[in-house]
Structure formats: C-alpha cells, structure tokens
Scaffold this motif. Sequence first.
Motif, PDB file in Angstrom:
ATOM      1  N   SER A   1       0.812  -1.215   0.000  1.00 52.57           N
ATOM      2  CA  SER A   1       0.000   0.000   0.000  1.00 52.57           C
ATOM      3  C   SER A   1       0.842   1.260   0.000  1.00 52.57           C
ATOM      4  O   SER A   1       0.386   2.315  -0.425  1.00 52.57           O
ATOM      5  CB  SER A   1      -0.938  -0.002   1.212  1.00 52.57           C
ATOM      6  OG  SER A   1      -0.183   0.046   2.415  1.00 52.57           O
ATOM      7  N   LEU A   2       2.085   1.159   0.470  1.00 56.44           N
ATOM      8  CA  LEU A   2       2.939   2.337   0.506  1.00 56.44           C
ATOM      9  C   LEU A   2       3.488   2.704  -0.860  1.00 56.44           C
ATOM     10  O   LEU A   2       3.953   3.810  -1.068  1.00 56.44           O
ATOM     11  CB  LEU A   2       4.105   2.096   1.483  1.00 56.44           C
ATOM     12  CG  LEU A   2       3.721   1.955   2.965  1.00 56.44           C
ATOM     13  CD1 LEU A   2       4.960   1.635   3.792  1.00 56.44           C
ATOM     14  CD2 LEU A   2       3.050   3.228   3.469  1.00 56.44           C
ATOM     15  N   SER A   3       3.436   1.757  -1.823  1.00 58.75           N
ATOM     16  CA  SER A   3       4.003   2.023  -3.138  1.00 58.75           C
ATOM     17  C   SER A   3       3.097   2.915  -3.985  1.00 58.75           C
ATOM     18  O   SER A   3       3.537   3.474  -4.979  1.00 58.75           O
ATOM     19  CB  SER A   3       4.252   0.700  -3.877  1.00 58.75           C
ATOM     20  OG  SER A   3       3.023   0.023  -4.088  1.00 58.75           O
ATOM     21  N   LEU A   4       1.821   3.035  -3.602  1.00 58.22           N
ATOM     22  CA  LEU A   4       0.889   3.890  -4.318  1.00 58.22           C
ATOM     23  C   LEU A   4       0.234   4.864  -3.351  1.00 58.22           C
ATOM     24  O   LEU A   4      -0.004   4.536  -2.198  1.00 58.22           O
ATOM     25  CB  LEU A   4      -0.205   3.053  -4.997  1.00 58.22           C
ATOM     26  CG  LEU A   4       0.186   2.217  -6.217  1.00 58.22           C
ATOM     27  CD1 LEU A   4      -0.986   1.324  -6.617  1.00 58.22           C
ATOM     28  CD2 LEU A   4       0.585   3.106  -7.390  1.00 58.22           C
ATOM     29  N   SER A   5      -0.077   6.051  -3.845  1.00 53.81           N
ATOM     30  CA  SER A   5      -0.781   7.006  -3.004  1.00 53.81           C
ATOM     31  C   SER A   5      -2.228   6.552  -2.818  1.00 53.81           C
ATOM     32  O   SER A   5      -2.760   5.767  -3.603  1.00 53.81           O
ATOM     33  CB  SER A   5      -0.754   8.398  -3.645  1.00 53.81           C
ATOM     34  OG  SER A   5      -1.529   8.408  -4.833  1.00 53.81           O
TER      35      SER A   5
END
Length: 418
Positions: A398-402
């Motif tokens: 989830s941290l790889s995409l806003s």
Amino acid sequence: MGILHDDVVIIRQSEQEGEPSVITVNCPDKTGLGCDLCRILLFFGLSIVRGDVSTDGKWCYIVFWVVVCKPTTKWDSSRWELLKKRLIGACPSCSSASGISYYCSESQHPKPPDVFLLKLCCYDRKGLLHDVTDVLCSLELNIKKVKVSTTPDGTVMDLFFVTDTRELLHTTKRQEETYKALEDVMLDTVISCNIEKVGPEITACSQASPFLPSAITEDIFHLEMSNELPSLSLTSNNVSVMMDNSLSPAHTLVQIVCQDHKGLLYDIMRTLKDYNIQISYGRFYIKQGRKCEIDLFIMQADGKKIVDPSKQSALSSRLQMELLQPLRVAVVSRGPDTELLVANPVELSSKGRPLVFHDITLALKMLNTCIFSAEIARHMIGDREWEVYRVLLDEGASLSLSRRKVEEGVWKLLMGWE
C-alpha cells in the motif's frame, strides 16, 4: 392467454465483432422487472448500449442492445443459453396449459436460497483473492459475505458465505466441480477446501453489527447523511434530470442526460423500483463520447402522474445522486494500517449490486496491491441498507501507491472506465 415459454426471451447474437447482440423480452409486466433484467445483464458482464421498453401495465415488451464489457470473455452458445435461462427466470411465473408452458402473471415468493460456507486454506500470492472470486462468479456462486485473513507465515484462510444460482451446491457433483475449478486456477497453492451447508443460526452469528462506526460513515457517507450532491472527483460527470408533466395526460416524462458507466441503466431502474414507480414507455441510447440520453414516461403505483413538487424533487435528487455516485470509494488510515472502503446501496428487495467484490479485487490486482484481509457486510446508514466492503491493504504494497491512485483505480474499474 400467453406466449410459448421459448418466446419469452429471444436472443439474436451479433454477426460481426463489435456489433451489439439484441435481446427481446416479451412477458407479463411487474414493477421492477426492468431492474431485475438489468441486474442479470450486469452480472453476465454485458453493457447495454441501447434500450426500449413499452407496457400497458399488464404486458411488456423490452429490447436491449448489448455488448460484452470484456472482449476476452468467452461467449459460446452455452453461455448465451444460460443467460436466456436466467432472464426467463426473472419474468413472471410459468404455468402449464395442455402440456405447453405459457407465462402468466401470478406472483410467486420463492423460499430464500440455501447458504453454504466455502472454507479455503491456501498459500498467499498476489492476485489470489481475485482469482478465487473470479472462479466463484463464473460458477454463478453469489458471495453474500466474506472473511479473509492472512497469517504471519503467509497462509490465507478464506471464508465465503455463498448461494448457488443453480441450486445444486448441496450435490457432490457440484461441489467437486467447484473444487476442480479452484484447483485449476490456484494450482499447488491449495492446502484444503471444504463446502458445507450452514443453517440460519450460523449465518446470524456471522453477521456484523448493523451499524458502522461513526468514523467510517463520516469517511464515505457524509454526502448521504447530509443529502447534498457530491462535489468530489470520484463522481460521474454532469447529470441532468428533468421532469415534465405537459407532454402526456397520464404520465410524467423524466429526461436524463449523463455520462455512461457500468450498470447505468440498472442504477436508474433500481431507484425507480425502490420508489415503486412504473415505466410505461422508455428509451435509452448512448451517443458519441459515452453521453447517454434516457427518456422515461412514468407513473406512480396508483396509476397517476407525479404532480406533487416535493415528490418530484425527492425522486429527481435521488436519481441525480445515484448517477453521480452509484458507489462510494475511499482509502483511509486505521492507525498504522490502510483500509479501502467501498459501499453500494442495497435494493429494498434485499438484492445487492453484482460483481462489486470481483471488480474491487481485480482493480487491486491490476494496481499490484496486496490484500491482507477483507470483509463484506450489510449495514444501515440513515434509513437505507448498504453493502460495505472493507479491505485492509498489505502495508508494504500500500505504501508504493498514493491513496488517491488506489481510490481512482478502484473507482474507474467499478464504473467501467478502466
């Protein structure tokens, strides 16, 4: 009087790729029939590009021009026959006269379908939940509730409460068909799989609280609670709803102009069904640029047009709200975790929107975002029941995409704009 069973629904398949197939329904009328037919077409992955309906209140004639939403979906003769069977099943009941099946207008109230618990234990991998959901949908197993959790060692326990459209899941043959379909797509990741019928006491115990925490309702339902029209980016484009009582002595004309989206005609029909509005004549078509124009001549259940300004305003506002934002999508923080929330209204008949969980999991798979846990439950928000999907995203992925990218990706796929 009646018509032969096989003539109730006639399907003329398109002869050339890209051209619409034509579905004709000729049967006794009932309030909400258009909604029921549109829901079936949506479940089968068909998009309505044009539609005509006419009825005298007793008998109706409906024509849909449809195209397949996903060209990669295999549509052979057996799938068309299955679609025809489901559409016939939605029409008023069948009786027998001299050994020949005719349709008649008597209403039936079938018993609620049996609920089965599918317990699936397997090793985790990206896109796993969507692949399982895709198999269940292709088998016509309707997911009523789901509980998915991942253990620290990478093992996944999926609990699906499902009903079987074919009403055969109690048989060994149907269960084995389900096992094989799951094993074919999951290969050697399956640890165990079991299907068992559950009684109402188990189903009741599995139900979530009917009321959501206030933090969640504020995240995705503040517009619903305040009865304001949405001004968010996660909405359809301009929607115009006009009502006119001057063009017909017996009907109110509703004219709608809006952007097309997946399930558009279903959203209109379910709203009218919930308001107990009858359609005497209607026309729907899509122009260039995905702009839709809908003309509906309607009347109330008492056979009168809608002249009360307050009733006109309430129906117009509801239609505008449902077309601007047929679903709610939000990504929010829950302490250190990130949660995706999706919600759609449930019909007063207790039927929900088809394929929502399927499309959520597909969107996350396309976004390369992993799912840590997921839940489906129904909750009361204000005076309406909603189906709420809560998906806890994997922290690393989830941290790889806003948040915005995840919201927009899920929203666009649910709306058919991917």
